[in-house]
Design a protein around this motif. Sequence first.
Motif, PDB file in Angstrom:
ATOM      1  N   ARG A   5      -1.476  11.643   3.482  1.00  0.00           N
ATOM      2  CA  ARG A   5      -0.912  10.383   2.164  1.00  0.00           C
ATOM      3  C   ARG A   5      -1.401  11.779   0.045  1.00  0.00           C
ATOM      4  NH1 ARG A   5      -5.668   6.853   2.862  1.00  0.00           N
ATOM      5  NH2 ARG A   5      -6.273   8.198   3.803  1.00  0.00           N
ATOM      6  N   PHE A  74       2.909  -2.912  -5.702  1.00  0.00           N
ATOM      7  CA  PHE A  74       2.922  -3.380  -4.071  1.00  0.00           C
ATOM      8  C   PHE A  74       2.479  -2.519  -2.935  1.00  0.00           C
ATOM      9  CE2 PHE A  74       5.845  -6.540  -5.712  1.00  0.00           C
ATOM     10  CZ  PHE A  74       4.649  -7.727  -6.165  1.00  0.00           C
TER      11      PHE A  74
ATOM     12  N   HIS B 128      -6.808   3.939  11.744  1.00  0.00           N
ATOM     13  CA  HIS B 128      -5.486   4.505  11.421  1.00  0.00           C
ATOM     14  C   HIS B 128      -5.037   3.053  10.038  1.00  0.00           C
ATOM     15  CE1 HIS B 128      -0.717   3.169  12.286  1.00  0.00           C
ATOM     16  NE2 HIS B 128      -0.620   4.377  11.993  1.00  0.00           N
ATOM     17  N   MET B 129      -4.981   4.785   8.670  1.00  0.00           N
ATOM     18  CA  MET B 129      -4.855   4.322   8.452  1.00  0.00           C
ATOM     19  C   MET B 129      -3.971   5.238   7.268  1.00  0.00           C
ATOM     20  SD  MET B 129      -7.749   4.770   4.912  1.00  0.00           S
ATOM     21  CE  MET B 129      -8.690   3.443   5.888  1.00  0.00           C
ATOM     22  N   GLY B 130      -2.830   4.556   6.406  1.00  0.00           N
ATOM     23  CA  GLY B 130      -1.584   5.312   5.436  1.00  0.00           C
ATOM     24  C   GLY B 130      -0.541   4.224   5.858  1.00  0.00           C
ATOM     25  N   TRP B 131       0.597   5.457   5.832  1.00  0.00           N
ATOM     26  CA  TRP B 131       1.947   5.033   5.779  1.00  0.00           C
ATOM     27  C   TRP B 131       2.322   5.714   7.484  1.00  0.00           C
ATOM     28  CZ3 TRP B 131       4.302   1.885   2.047  1.00  0.00           C
ATOM     29  CH2 TRP B 131       3.504   2.066   1.038  1.00  0.00           C
ATOM     30  N   ASN B 132       3.267   4.930   8.678  1.00  0.00           N
ATOM     31  CA  ASN B 132       4.055   4.855   9.504  1.00  0.00           C
ATOM     32  C   ASN B 132       4.862   4.515   9.526  1.00  0.00           C
ATOM     33  OD1 ASN B 132       3.640   6.535  11.932  1.00  0.00           O
ATOM     34  ND2 ASN B 132       1.504   5.781  12.594  1.00  0.00           N
ATOM     35  N   GLU B 133       5.367   5.395  10.360  1.00  0.00           N
ATOM     36  CA  GLU B 133       6.774   4.355  10.495  1.00  0.00           C
ATOM     37  C   GLU B 133       6.597   3.357  11.926  1.00  0.00           C
ATOM     38  OE1 GLU B 133       9.918   8.144  11.316  1.00  0.00           O
ATOM     39  OE2 GLU B 133       7.663   8.994  10.829  1.00  0.00           O
ATOM     40  N   HIS B 151       8.824   2.730   6.868  1.00  0.00           N
ATOM     41  CA  HIS B 151       7.217   3.189   6.691  1.00  0.00           C
ATOM     42  C   HIS B 151       7.019   1.936   6.419  1.00  0.00           C
ATOM     43  CE1 HIS B 151       8.614   7.100   6.809  1.00  0.00           C
ATOM     44  NE2 HIS B 151       7.480   7.514   6.596  1.00  0.00           N
ATOM     45  N   TYR B 153       2.766   0.295   5.237  1.00  0.00           N
ATOM     46  CA  TYR B 153       1.407   1.094   5.312  1.00  0.00           C
ATOM     47  C   TYR B 153      -0.179   0.419   5.971  1.00  0.00           C
ATOM     48  CZ  TYR B 153      -3.268   1.999   2.675  1.00  0.00           C
ATOM     49  OH  TYR B 153      -4.175   3.412   2.516  1.00  0.00           O
ATOM     50  N   VAL B 155      -3.820  -0.242   7.800  1.00  0.00           N
ATOM     51  CA  VAL B 155      -5.335   0.010   7.653  1.00  0.00           C
ATOM     52  C   VAL B 155      -5.994  -0.789   8.734  1.00  0.00           C
ATOM     53  CG1 VAL B 155      -6.416  -0.904   5.377  1.00  0.00           C
ATOM     54  CG2 VAL B 155      -7.139   0.754   6.240  1.00  0.00           C
ATOM     55  N   LYS B 196       1.888  -4.169   0.852  1.00  0.00           N
ATOM     56  CA  LYS B 196       1.240  -2.876   0.148  1.00  0.00           C
ATOM     57  C   LYS B 196       1.707  -2.507   0.550  1.00  0.00           C
ATOM     58  CE  LYS B 196      -2.370  -4.513  -2.042  1.00  0.00           C
ATOM     59  NZ  LYS B 196      -2.318  -4.254  -3.105  1.00  0.00           N
ATOM     60  N   GLN B 198       5.906  -1.971  -0.458  1.00  0.00           N
ATOM     61  CA  GLN B 198       6.702  -1.315  -1.416  1.00  0.00           C
ATOM     62  C   GLN B 198       8.348  -2.130  -0.400  1.00  0.00           C
ATOM     63  OE1 GLN B 198       6.361   2.923  -1.470  1.00  0.00           O
ATOM     64  NE2 GLN B 198       4.197   2.911  -3.316  1.00  0.00           N
TER      65      GLN B 198
END
Lengths: 252, 213
Positions: A5, A74, B128-133, B151, B153, B155, B196, B198
């Motif tokens: 990130r 968002f 498991h934190m963040g953007w994943n496919e 992707h 988000y 967490v 969250k 997008q």
Amino acid sequence: MLKMRVIPCLDVKDGRVVKGINFVDLVDAGDPVAQAQFYDSEGADELCFLDITASAENRDTLYDVVGRTAEKCFMPLTVGGGVRTVEDIRRLLLAGADKVSINTAAIARPEFVREAARKFGSQCIVAAIDAKATGPERWEVFTHGGRRKTGIDAVAWACRLADYGAGEILLTSMDRDGTKSGFDIPLTRAVADAVRLPVIASGGVGTLDHLVEGIRDGHATAVLAASIFHFGTYRIGEAKARLAACDIPVRL
Amino acid sequence: MRVVIVDYGSGNLRSAAKAFERAAAENEIPTDVEVTSAPETIAFADCVVLPGVGAFADCRRGLLAVPGLEAALHEAVVMRARPFLGICVGMQLMAEIGREFEAVEGLGWIAGEVVPIEPADRSLKIPHMGWNEVERKSAHPLVAGLGSGVHAYFVHSYHFRLADPADLVATADYGGPLAAVIARDNIAGTQFHPEKSQEGGLRLIRNFLRWHP
């Protein structure tokens, strides 16, 4: 695959941005919401607001900023600065924050981290550590912008915060903060390798290669920067492109 | 159409409400979004959303603390079979049991339990934190238009281990597949936060608002 990130950070004082982006044509460059929207549109992975409002009376301006940001963006938002009680956390989460960062209050009373994690879940509790080198391979936790020693070893402290249920560590090198000379990589790696939690590297970013180093060499899973983005030195997209070029997985 | 977002003391209601309002504005039929803990409103809603930020046990207690809330959820979701979306812990609460900090009974709407994420690769961080496919495993209407490379988000430190693989709609890979979207009949959930995430997240919310299970 989980992506690394890139997190721009905005310093907010009395509801206004300190050191804001001044290279884009924002109607109100001091408005944190406008800046947050800009970073959102640029593809930032998260946003971080650090509230540096001195007086408690002006604290309400922060909740307003967080609320208005959540209406427009968002994407995940972390808010830190002056978080001292469970009620502070609840108000920030209700306003629209996704995570809160706890710093001085954890040093004053580590149990606070445990209580917060139990109440709201580890996932929204970010433990912030401000560290300074005090010897070879030794770093100590400082407070008050790096002016006050605590005598606590930074790596041991990170492990303790993890035990108390923090969900993430925001690690700032006070030696490097504001220097643009890059992250303190040995510090970052020492902490990242010692805990199972995600570590956000912070303090010292001056170039895009510094971001690469934080992840590749420092073993951080996120990199936070303020001035290189604020002053338009680099755009978020450029940062991600550089990371990708170095085989670091990012969301493009 | 009236969408209710259940207020049971969990966090992030505001961001969830704002994302649903945004998606509702693009819906063909007029759609109102209401955040409420009132059982009578929830029982007769057209769609029900259970957001969730926090620990499983704490959220479960939050549900129980509002008199009549569980009965209202049961009425809307089980008896009237209205579309339901649980988000993050809101999805996990549908399990039979949750094991975060302590073993706690869930709503039991989808068979399975909520257990710690334990990737074999010890270098993978928890949460498991963040953007994943997000990878689709079925052609469910909720994930329509969410192609490969989308992707979302995430967490979370715990995940929903489904008893029946037929309930799995999409996964995310984190040292092995994790349930990212699950659905059974009129009941669905996302482990990630669509509010969250997008554009991809708003897309899923729009899909939910048009869903006729």
